[in-house]
Design an enzyme around this catalytic site. Structure first.
Site: not given
Ligand code: PLP
Length: 412
Positions: A129, A206, A209, A232, A370
């Site tokens: 991202h 990261d 998600q 999220k 993104c």
């Protein structure tokens, strides 16, 4: 990890917990398939935030009055909850930030500026991202570092052999996504961390998600940093978490200066607070923390293992259903995937797909998500994207599938 008692999974019951899911869009029941962008909020989360503002609102840490002490207690209790949720060793390793973007900027600006030197290299991957690219690029410009990029195959899987070839004595940091927001690929993150640690290279994961789709145990992964975006994870916007190993956080300089992050201030010299306050300058998003705590509680009552099981089944059903639609092409076919399906319908522009589906009450996302370098690698400018959550159903997927032939008719 402590097991929290869970109620049996009933998707209809769960849907009733989310007020927005009974809304109509363009006269049709809302089908919300944009969960990778942000998730919906349960009544419990909305109520917790309202309750806080109605009855408990005060600034934290500095007050000696009852309200401030209550607000501080809720704020710190949530840190404990997040610590348990991620199975971190200590609550000091949990830093509140605005979200994954801020968490990565914090690490790049604090760890990166302090410990990386001219000629050092940082490894990312082709499926990152923008928020896991741009902060590192900025650091590279400032400190004359080099970015190295792990390539992917056409299915959207990392080429691990190539990753190993990129590691060299100049490699000083690796920052990598767990689950791709554009393709749904689940990266073999534990393996990557293990390899990196053989060379004593710290790894940031990261987790924007992954945190909502699978149980994450930061001690088991052995990651050095891990990021969460609260919105999220069924929590409010503007709140997130940076997990960092204590010994690393302790030697990192503060990211921002201001109130709360200091021990003492004089015009001659300022000394800094201990963890976690050192990284939480100024009045934080207290209501956001309250909402995040409620979201974690809510998820725990269902159980992330139960959620992962339901979502995996739903994802397989969606993949099969979409694969059988004439003219629809799924982008990203990694062996290990979840929750996200990017697709194209002939040469219909993804924005047109999104707009027409919206007429049917279906919310999907269209664009580069993104991840422009990933799109470039795939030779695309955009995809349409369905992203699932545990409140979605097979009948919603069927309705979505039935809408696609009409789309082709309109554009034929
Ligand atoms: N990383 C990934 C994989 C994402 O999907 C996102 C948001 O979509 C981000 C980072 C940035 O998260 P946020 O905007 O919550 O900071």
């Amino acid at each position: 990890m402590k097991k929290i008692p869970q109620t049996p999974f009933d998707v209809n019951q769960i849907r009733r917990d989310f007020p927005i899911l009974s809304k109509k869009i363009n006269g049709k029941p809302l089908i919300y398939f944009d969960n990778a962008a942000t998730t919906q909020k349960s009544e419990k989360v909305i109520d917790a935030v309202c309750q806080y503002y109605k009855y408990d609102n005060a600034n934290i840490h500095r007050g000696v009055h009852t309200l401030s002490e209550t607000a501080t207690a809720i704020y710190e209790k949530t840190r404990e909850k997040v610590k348990t949720f991620l199975n971190a060793k200590e609550s000091d390793e949990i830093i509140y930030v605005r979200g994954t973007t801020e968490a990565i900027n914090l690490v790049a600006n604090s760890y990166g500026r302090q410990f990386l030197e001219e000629g050092d290299e940082i490894i990312l991957s082709e499926m990152e991202h923008h928020s896991n690219i741009v902060p590192w690029q900025q650091l590279c410009d400032e400190k004359k570092l080099k970015l190295r990029v792990i390539p992917i195959n056409d299915k959207g899987e990392l080429l691990l052999d190539e990753f190993e070839k990129l590691i060299c004595p100049r490699t000083k940091f690796i920052s990598i996504v767990y689950i791709s927001n554009s393709l749904g690929t689940i990266n073999p993150i534990k393996q990557i961390i293990h390899k990196a640690h053989e060379h004593e290279i710290p790894v940031l994961v990261d987790g924007a998600q992954s945190t909502s789709h699978m149980m994450v145990d930061v001690q088991d992964l052995d990651c050095d940093f891990y990021t969460i975006s609260g919105h999220k994870l069924y929590g409010p916007t503007g709140i997130g978490v940076l997990y960092g190993k204590k010994h690393l956080l302790e030697k990192m300089p503060p990211y921002q200066g201001g109130g709360d992050m200091i021990r003492s201030v004089s015009f001659k010299k300022t000394t800094y607070n201990v963890l976690p306050n050192k990284f939480e300058a100024g009045t934080p998003n207290i209501a956001g923390v309250v909402g995040l705590g409620a979201a974690v509680d809510y998820i725990n009552t269902i159980g992330l293992d139960v959620i992962a099981h339901y979502e995996h089944d739903l994802f397989k059903y969606a993949t099969n259903t979409l694969s059988n639609i004439d003219g629809l092409k799924i982008i990203g076919t990694a062996a290990d995937k979840t929750a996200v399906i990017s697709f194209l319908c002939g040469d219909i522009h993804p924005h047109d797909i999104g707009t027409i589906l919206d007429h049917n009450g279906i919310a999907i996302r269209a664009g580069h998500h993104c991840t422009q370098p990933l799109m470039e690698r795939l030779g695309l400018t955009a995809t349409a994207r369905v992203s699932l959550a545990f409140y979605n159903t097979k009948s919603e997927i069927d309705y979505f599938a039935e809408s696609i032939p009409n789309l082709f008719r309109i554009f034929s």
